[in-house]
Scaffold this motif. Sequence first.
Motif, PDB file in Angstrom:
ATOM      1  N   GLY A  77     -44.977 -11.520 -19.748  1.00 21.20           N
ATOM      2  CA  GLY A  77     -44.900 -11.164 -18.332  1.00 21.20           C
ATOM      3  C   GLY A  77     -44.456 -12.315 -17.463  1.00 21.20           C
ATOM      4  N   ILE A  78     -45.076 -13.481 -17.659  1.00 26.88           N
ATOM      5  CA  ILE A  78     -44.726 -14.643 -16.840  1.00 26.88           C
ATOM      6  C   ILE A  78     -43.307 -15.105 -17.158  1.00 26.88           C
ATOM      7  N   GLY A  79     -42.952 -15.132 -18.441  1.00 27.60           N
ATOM      8  CA  GLY A  79     -41.603 -15.532 -18.832  1.00 27.60           C
ATOM      9  C   GLY A  79     -40.550 -14.613 -18.227  1.00 27.60           C
ATOM     10  N   PHE A  80     -40.809 -13.309 -18.271  1.00 32.10           N
ATOM     11  CA  PHE A  80     -39.861 -12.344 -17.699  1.00 32.10           C
ATOM     12  C   PHE A  80     -39.698 -12.562 -16.200  1.00 32.10           C
ATOM     13  N   SER A  81     -40.805 -12.787 -15.509  1.00 32.96           N
ATOM     14  CA  SER A  81     -40.761 -12.900 -14.042  1.00 32.96           C
ATOM     15  C   SER A  81     -39.968 -14.113 -13.573  1.00 32.96           C
ATOM     16  N   THR A  82     -39.806 -15.140 -14.433  1.00 36.40           N
ATOM     17  CA  THR A  82     -39.059 -16.329 -14.013  1.00 36.40           C
ATOM     18  C   THR A  82     -37.596 -16.017 -13.712  1.00 36.40           C
ATOM     19  N   ALA A  83     -37.104 -14.864 -14.157  1.00 42.57           N
ATOM     20  CA  ALA A  83     -35.719 -14.485 -13.862  1.00 42.57           C
ATOM     21  C   ALA A  83     -35.482 -14.316 -12.370  1.00 42.57           C
ATOM     22  N   ILE A  84     -36.533 -14.013 -11.617  1.00 41.69           N
ATOM     23  CA  ILE A  84     -36.393 -13.779 -10.172  1.00 41.69           C
ATOM     24  C   ILE A  84     -36.036 -15.073  -9.446  1.00 41.69           C
ATOM     25  N   THR A  85     -36.656 -16.192  -9.853  1.00 38.11           N
ATOM     26  CA  THR A  85     -36.533 -17.452  -9.109  1.00 38.11           C
ATOM     27  C   THR A  85     -35.103 -17.990  -9.021  1.00 38.11           C
ATOM     28  N   PRO A  86     -34.347 -18.134 -10.128  1.00 37.66           N
ATOM     29  CA  PRO A  86     -33.002 -18.698  -9.984  1.00 37.66           C
ATOM     30  C   PRO A  86     -32.061 -17.825  -9.165  1.00 37.66           C
ATOM     31  N   GLN A 135     -47.039 -12.279 -10.212  1.00 36.72           N
ATOM     32  CA  GLN A 135     -45.928 -13.142 -10.616  1.00 36.72           C
ATOM     33  C   GLN A 135     -44.633 -12.769  -9.904  1.00 36.72           C
ATOM     34  N   GLY A 136     -44.432 -11.468  -9.651  1.00 36.50           N
ATOM     35  CA  GLY A 136     -43.247 -11.043  -8.917  1.00 36.50           C
ATOM     36  C   GLY A 136     -43.204 -11.656  -7.526  1.00 36.50           C
ATOM     37  N   TYR A 137     -44.344 -11.637  -6.833  1.00 39.75           N
ATOM     38  CA  TYR A 137     -44.435 -12.263  -5.511  1.00 39.75           C
ATOM     39  C   TYR A 137     -44.244 -13.777  -5.604  1.00 39.75           C
ATOM     40  N   LYS A 138     -44.893 -14.376  -6.591  1.00 38.90           N
ATOM     41  CA  LYS A 138     -44.855 -15.836  -6.738  1.00 38.90           C
ATOM     42  C   LYS A 138     -43.444 -16.344  -6.995  1.00 38.90           C
ATOM     43  N   GLN A 139     -42.734 -15.712  -7.923  1.00 32.46           N
ATOM     44  CA  GLN A 139     -41.397 -16.193  -8.271  1.00 32.46           C
ATOM     45  C   GLN A 139     -40.425 -16.009  -7.098  1.00 32.46           C
ATOM     46  N   PHE A 140     -40.623 -14.975  -6.307  1.00 34.27           N
ATOM     47  CA  PHE A 140     -39.830 -14.763  -5.098  1.00 34.27           C
ATOM     48  C   PHE A 140     -40.044 -15.921  -4.128  1.00 34.27           C
ATOM     49  N   ALA A 141     -41.306 -16.246  -3.853  1.00 35.13           N
ATOM     50  CA  ALA A 141     -41.619 -17.349  -2.931  1.00 35.13           C
ATOM     51  C   ALA A 141     -41.136 -18.686  -3.475  1.00 35.13           C
ATOM     52  N   ASP A 142     -41.289 -18.905  -4.791  1.00 30.08           N
ATOM     53  CA  ASP A 142     -40.828 -20.151  -5.399  1.00 30.08           C
ATOM     54  C   ASP A 142     -39.321 -20.325  -5.232  1.00 30.08           C
ATOM     55  N   GLY A 143     -38.584 -19.229  -5.389  1.00 26.01           N
ATOM     56  CA  GLY A 143     -37.126 -19.297  -5.255  1.00 26.01           C
ATOM     57  C   GLY A 143     -36.691 -19.730  -3.875  1.00 26.01           C
ATOM     58  N   LEU A 182     -43.704 -28.834 -12.770  1.00 26.50           N
ATOM     59  CA  LEU A 182     -42.419 -29.531 -12.668  1.00 26.50           C
ATOM     60  C   LEU A 182     -41.289 -28.689 -13.242  1.00 26.50           C
ATOM     61  N   SER A 183     -41.592 -27.841 -14.216  1.00 30.59           N
ATOM     62  CA  SER A 183     -40.581 -26.939 -14.768  1.00 30.59           C
ATOM     63  C   SER A 183     -40.085 -25.955 -13.709  1.00 30.59           C
ATOM     64  N   VAL A 184     -41.023 -25.460 -12.894  1.00 29.73           N
ATOM     65  CA  VAL A 184     -40.639 -24.549 -11.804  1.00 29.73           C
ATOM     66  C   VAL A 184     -39.762 -25.286 -10.794  1.00 29.73           C
ATOM     67  N   VAL A 185     -40.128 -26.522 -10.459  1.00 30.56           N
ATOM     68  CA  VAL A 185     -39.321 -27.333  -9.548  1.00 30.56           C
ATOM     69  C   VAL A 185     -37.938 -27.563 -10.150  1.00 30.56           C
ATOM     70  N   SER A 186     -37.884 -27.827 -11.445  1.00 31.55           N
ATOM     71  CA  SER A 186     -36.617 -28.002 -12.142  1.00 31.55           C
ATOM     72  C   SER A 186     -35.746 -26.756 -12.003  1.00 31.55           C
ATOM     73  N   MET A 187     -36.357 -25.589 -12.170  1.00 28.95           N
ATOM     74  CA  MET A 187     -35.630 -24.325 -12.056  1.00 28.95           C
ATOM     75  C   MET A 187     -35.119 -24.117 -10.621  1.00 28.95           C
ATOM     76  N   ILE A 188     -35.976 -24.401  -9.623  1.00 25.65           N
ATOM     77  CA  ILE A 188     -35.598 -24.217  -8.216  1.00 25.65           C
ATOM     78  C   ILE A 188     -34.454 -25.148  -7.836  1.00 25.65           C
ATOM     79  N   ARG A 189     -34.627 -26.437  -8.115  1.00 26.72           N
ATOM     80  CA  ARG A 189     -33.652 -27.431  -7.651  1.00 26.72           C
ATOM     81  C   ARG A 189     -32.328 -27.322  -8.401  1.00 26.72           C
TER      82      ARG A 189
END
Length: 457
Positions: free
Chosen positions: A62-71, A145-153, A291-298
């Motif tokens: 679930g968490i791995g799938f949701s990371t697709a939203i952020t980039p 996670q859907g909400y979180k990855q949206f905000a992270d992006g 830091l992985s999330v920051v890596s994905m965002i930046r």
Amino acid sequence: MFAQYTKEFRYNLKLAYPVILGMIGHVMIQIVDNIMVGKLGSTELAAVSLGNSMIFVAMSLGIGFSTAITPIVGEGDVENDTGKIRSAFHHGLFLCTILGVMLFLLVVLAKPIMELLQQPEEVIVLAKPYLDWVAFSLVPLIIYQGYKQFADGLSMTKFSMYAIVMANIVHIGINYCLIYGIWIFPKMGIVGAALGTVISRILMVAFMHIILSRQEKLKSYFQGFMFSDIKKSMLRKIINLGLPSAMQMMFEVVLFTAAIWLCGNIGKTSQAANQIALSLASFTFMFAMGLSVVSMIRVSNQRGLQDYKNLVVVARSIFLLAIVIEIVFALLFIAFHQSLPYLFLNMDNNLQEVDNAEVIAIASKLLIVAAIFQISDGIQVVVLGALRGLQDVKIPMYITFVAYWIIGFPISWYLGECTELKATGVWIGLLAGLTAAALFLYLRFHFLTNRMRKGDN
């Protein structure tokens, strides 16, 4: 040379610390369960460990799938494309809801696996009712996670931190009342811990929706959602990014789950010791995950700007920061490897004295191995975040499979089952798999970014 990377540390940490605290909050829910349940006995602790081993597999998907939203959102943010952001958010939340329900049903139906894996009978009896309730908590967790990855992006990383802090406060209070039977509440043991997890995760989703929908910048994204707006093209894009990302995370989590099962085959004290070491290693791993999330965002931002030279500098600055942080934790693990296991056990219970002594002896050895492997673990996860920011997910999926299941697991199985190393041997296999993943993923990142920079010239 290092100055170009270290100057990025401040901004990286500014983005990362809310994510790290949020990630720690996720792990704290499990650690609190382990500490509180550990006071009941080593059998109860092993039962929670076994139940959570199955939950972790589903959660990783679930968490791995949701990371697709952020980039996608991150790219849309630097392009000022509100349509892309809105579409990624709505389609992502829709898919996360469906996936959460599917994972809940899958875990419940998979309970017979515990018998097939020849886990201790007394542990299985306690684990089953615990698993039912914690499986249900996957539904609100994946929606969150859907909400979180949206905000992270959108680089708005603080909101998920607020949600997880609230959830942990609620969780500790409910756990205390329901596990031990405080005041008017019944004594429910490990089922009480599971109910605490369910309630806290439902409140986490509600909190996240309310706090995001009230932000002036985000209000338009929360209006006018209709099922007729769901388009196959965006569903396909998220699924094409999300499924390989889910598999990447699952390959690693299932490797650690296999370690739990292997330690369970060795004995309940090895399984309890494994859970103690895993809880502590998971806690420190959350810093690298942040830091992985920051890596994905930046990296997704730089990709959107097509600034590939700066993309490499930004990514390497995050890799270097992760290495520094994980080395510090490694030194702490080595320094306190004999005292940390005491946090998880009731040393006042004379009936558990022999078991506790054995659990502490095993766990202290595992923490030495964990000290070394978390450096490799930190590197592989931040590089994986950068590759997701580049929307490169298929080749990394194959790399992680080979590293964890062709290299790591056979070593874990052989050393754990066929040598005197036992549980320590299992963890040496984990170290081998994580180190291979770190090396090959970095080579993949280096290859891709070199090609991008040459194309840009």
